[in-house]
Every structure is written in C-alpha cells, then in structure tokens.
Design a protein around this motif. Structure first.
Motif, PDB file in Angstrom:
ATOM      1  N   ALA A  14      39.219  41.827  25.822  1.00 28.48           N
ATOM      2  CA  ALA A  14      39.121  41.879  27.299  1.00 28.48           C
ATOM      3  C   ALA A  14      38.425  43.155  27.748  1.00 28.48           C
ATOM      4  O   ALA A  14      37.648  43.147  28.720  1.00 28.48           O
ATOM      5  N   VAL A  15      38.651  44.247  27.057  1.00 30.38           N
ATOM      6  CA  VAL A  15      38.061  45.533  27.471  1.00 30.38           C
ATOM      7  C   VAL A  15      36.535  45.507  27.305  1.00 30.38           C
ATOM      8  O   VAL A  15      35.814  46.276  27.941  1.00 30.38           O
ATOM      9  N   GLU A  16      36.032  44.552  26.541  1.00 30.30           N
ATOM     10  CA  GLU A  16      34.565  44.401  26.431  1.00 30.30           C
ATOM     11  C   GLU A  16      33.957  43.992  27.779  1.00 30.30           C
ATOM     12  O   GLU A  16      32.764  44.154  28.017  1.00 30.30           O
ATOM     13  N   TYR A  17      34.828  43.477  28.690  1.00 29.70           N
ATOM     14  CA  TYR A  17      34.325  43.079  30.028  1.00 29.70           C
ATOM     15  C   TYR A  17      34.225  44.289  30.959  1.00 29.70           C
ATOM     16  O   TYR A  17      33.701  44.184  32.062  1.00 29.70           O
ATOM     17  N   VAL A  18      34.745  45.430  30.519  1.00 33.14           N
ATOM     18  CA  VAL A  18      34.772  46.614  31.388  1.00 33.14           C
ATOM     19  C   VAL A  18      33.428  47.335  31.317  1.00 33.14           C
ATOM     20  O   VAL A  18      32.919  47.587  30.231  1.00 33.14           O
ATOM     21  N   ALA A  83      40.637  42.999  36.779  1.00 26.49           N
ATOM     22  CA  ALA A  83      41.998  43.350  36.326  1.00 26.49           C
ATOM     23  C   ALA A  83      42.210  42.717  34.957  1.00 26.49           C
ATOM     24  O   ALA A  83      41.703  41.619  34.680  1.00 26.49           O
ATOM     25  N   ILE A  84      42.935  43.429  34.109  1.00 28.77           N
ATOM     26  CA  ILE A  84      43.286  42.906  32.786  1.00 28.77           C
ATOM     27  C   ILE A  84      44.804  42.967  32.688  1.00 28.77           C
ATOM     28  O   ILE A  84      45.392  44.037  32.906  1.00 28.77           O
ATOM     29  N   ASP A  85      45.447  41.820  32.393  1.00 29.46           N
ATOM     30  CA  ASP A  85      46.905  41.824  32.312  1.00 29.46           C
ATOM     31  C   ASP A  85      47.393  40.690  31.424  1.00 29.46           C
ATOM     32  O   ASP A  85      46.668  39.732  31.156  1.00 29.46           O
ATOM     33  N   GLY A  86      48.614  40.855  30.973  1.00 32.61           N
ATOM     34  CA  GLY A  86      49.215  39.826  30.123  1.00 32.61           C
ATOM     35  C   GLY A  86      49.857  38.726  30.954  1.00 32.61           C
ATOM     36  O   GLY A  86      49.734  38.705  32.179  1.00 32.61           O
ATOM     37  N   ALA A  87      50.551  37.835  30.264  1.00 29.56           N
ATOM     38  CA  ALA A  87      51.287  36.767  30.966  1.00 29.56           C
ATOM     39  C   ALA A  87      52.437  36.326  30.071  1.00 29.56           C
ATOM     40  O   ALA A  87      52.395  36.497  28.847  1.00 29.56           O
ATOM     41  N   PHE A 117      39.907  38.394  37.132  1.00 32.62           N
ATOM     42  CA  PHE A 117      41.239  38.666  36.575  1.00 32.62           C
ATOM     43  C   PHE A 117      41.259  38.066  35.172  1.00 32.62           C
ATOM     44  O   PHE A 117      41.277  36.845  35.007  1.00 32.62           O
ATOM     45  N   VAL A 118      41.196  38.922  34.181  1.00 29.67           N
ATOM     46  CA  VAL A 118      41.197  38.484  32.775  1.00 29.67           C
ATOM     47  C   VAL A 118      42.617  38.567  32.237  1.00 29.67           C
ATOM     48  O   VAL A 118      43.233  39.630  32.255  1.00 29.67           O
ATOM     49  N   VAL A 119      43.117  37.414  31.769  1.00 32.93           N
ATOM     50  CA  VAL A 119      44.480  37.334  31.237  1.00 32.93           C
ATOM     51  C   VAL A 119      44.418  37.376  29.717  1.00 32.93           C
ATOM     52  O   VAL A 119      43.605  36.674  29.103  1.00 32.93           O
ATOM     53  N   ILE A 120      45.243  38.191  29.116  1.00 30.88           N
ATOM     54  CA  ILE A 120      45.252  38.375  27.657  1.00 30.88           C
ATOM     55  C   ILE A 120      46.616  38.004  27.097  1.00 30.88           C
ATOM     56  O   ILE A 120      47.645  38.500  27.537  1.00 30.88           O
ATOM     57  N   VAL A 121      46.571  37.048  26.153  1.00 37.21           N
ATOM     58  CA  VAL A 121      47.818  36.579  25.554  1.00 37.21           C
ATOM     59  C   VAL A 121      47.643  36.320  24.063  1.00 37.21           C
ATOM     60  O   VAL A 121      46.526  36.058  23.596  1.00 37.21           O
ATOM     61  N   ASP A 122      48.760  36.337  23.346  1.00 34.87           N
ATOM     62  CA  ASP A 122      48.778  35.724  22.020  1.00 34.87           C
ATOM     63  C   ASP A 122      49.155  34.256  22.233  1.00 34.87           C
ATOM     64  O   ASP A 122      49.713  33.884  23.271  1.00 34.87           O
TER      65      ASP A 122
END
Ligand code: DER
Length: 235
Positions: A14-18, A83-87, A117-122
């Motif tokens: 996700a940080v590659e989008y920054v 924004a980058i966040d989990g769920a 809004f990029v959501v990052i999950v396993d």
C-alpha cells in the motif's frame, strides 16, 4: 508466513501508492502500524519527502511522532490525498467492518475525507457478508445511559439474533473509553443483517449513538496478502 508477515506485506504494498507531497490518513491497528513504520522509514531514507500525516488515533499519533512523520489534523487539511488502514472484515463489495481496536470514529472521519482509501488486510479478514465472522460489529455511543442505548441497539437487530455487549477494558471490567471519551457497544449477529445501508441508517438514527463500524462504499482499493501472494481489487 505468519499473519503478521502477511499484514506487513499488504502494508508495504500500500505504501507504494504514497507519493512525496501527499497528505496521508494514517490508520490504526496492527496492519496499519506496518504502513506507518514503512512511511517513516522512507522519509528517513529521503525516498519520500514533504509528507503530512493525519493520524486516526492517539496511538497512531504517538507512533508517527516517534518516527518523525510531520503531523497535522482535519481542521488544517479537510481533504486528504490517500488513507491507508486495516479492517476487521471485508465483504465482496469492499464494505468493511472496522473498530475492533476502538478507533472507528476518527478513522471514519479521516477516511471519509480522503480522495483514495487503500485497505490492507491479510486473507483472514475476507467474509461473505459483514458480521459474518461472528465477531464484533462496534458502535461508538455516548456514556450517558449507555445501557439504554445498548438495549435499543440489540432490539433493532433482535431478528438476527443480535447480542449487544458493552466493551470493557482491563481486568476490573471498567468500560473501554475511546479517544473521544465515548463507550463502545459491540454487536454480535447470528445471521446476515441484509441491507447494510438500511442497518446503518437505523443505527445512526438512535440518539445516543455517535458512529458505527460499518465503512460502506468508502474503500477505493483493497490489498489482500495471502499464502499464494498479493491480490489487489479496485472499486
Ligand atoms: O480497529 C480498527 O479499526 C482497525 O483498523 C482494525 O479494523 C484492523 O486492525 P488489525 O489491522 O489490527 O487487524
């Protein structure tokens, strides 16, 4: 790969989008923590410049301060780039459950103000329908007469076998208090609650409710890290 390694893989992707110069919503939780760490590392290495972070919790604020990430707030930056966040849960339409870490209100305020809004999950967070994991659907409420509000929330969804529980913290069973001085009632469902927008409106209509943990139609990109690799889904 451990679950935390998968979370880190999704976060780094996700940080590659920054891009330098961005105003970023910094998420909360164990997955977002990896993204904030990575942003701090790239800033330190000079690979990212002129980043302003808008934290979604006091905890993330402290993490970002320790990493030297310049911080601001929504009053100064009412529109954010990313924004980058989990769920806690993600359904096939990119609807989310968030808030099991207790930060849902500031997360929703920040993430509603972002262009992306990029959501990052396993992969363990993927569900067929929200509430489907049988885990908590958090609702932030005012402390005043919390039992009254909890009972009304439970009644709202009694047809779905709903149980409403006040979230407590510590061993002495004190109510958990959010960054905003509110309480959290966790809703547990036995069945699919159906139309999420209807459920959202009914919850928010209850005086005493501040906000709930369903993030509907907000995520623009989902990054899932699994045993077989990374999958990216755009809205
Ligand atoms: O509480 C929260 O809203 C967190 O962002 C949660 O949704 C994800 O937390 P995790 O990354 O620790 O699983």
């Amino acid at each position: 790969l451990t679950q935390d390694e998968l979370k880190k893989i999704a976060a780094y992707k996700a940080v590659e989008y920054v891009e330098s110069g961005m105003v970023l919503g910094l998420g909360t939780g164990s997955t977002a923590k990896h993204a904030v760490d990575r942003i701090g590392e790239l800033l330190r290495q000079g690979k990212l410049k002129n980043i302003i972070g808008i934290p979604t919790s006091k905890k993330t604020h402290e993490q970002a301060v320790s990493l030297g990430i310049p911080l601001s707030d929504l009053d100064s930056h009412p529109v954010l780039d990313l924004a980058i966040d989990g769920a806690d849960e993600v359904d096939p339409h990119l609807n989310l459950v968030k808030g099991r870490g207790g930060s849902l209100l500031r997360e929703k305020m920040v993430e509603c103000a972002c262009k992306k809004f990029v959501v990052i999950v396993d992969e363990s967070k993927l569900v067929k329908y929200l509430g489907g994991s049988g885990l908590a659907m958090p609702v932030e409420i005012v402390p005043f007469c919390w039992n009254f509000t909890a009972a009304r929330l439970q009644k709202l969804f009694e047809g779905y076998g709903c149980v409403a529980k006040l979230r407590t913290s510590g061993e002495n069973g004190e109510p958990f208090v959010t960054d905003n001085g509110n309480y959290i009632v966790d809703l547990y469902f036995k069945e699919d609650i159906g139309d999420l927008n209807v459920a959202s409106d009914e919850i928010l209509r209850l005086a005493g409710v501040v906000e709930h943990g369903m993030f509907l139609g907000m995520a623009t990109t989902l990054i899932v890290a699994g045993e077989l690799g990374i999958t990216i889904k755009n809205k």
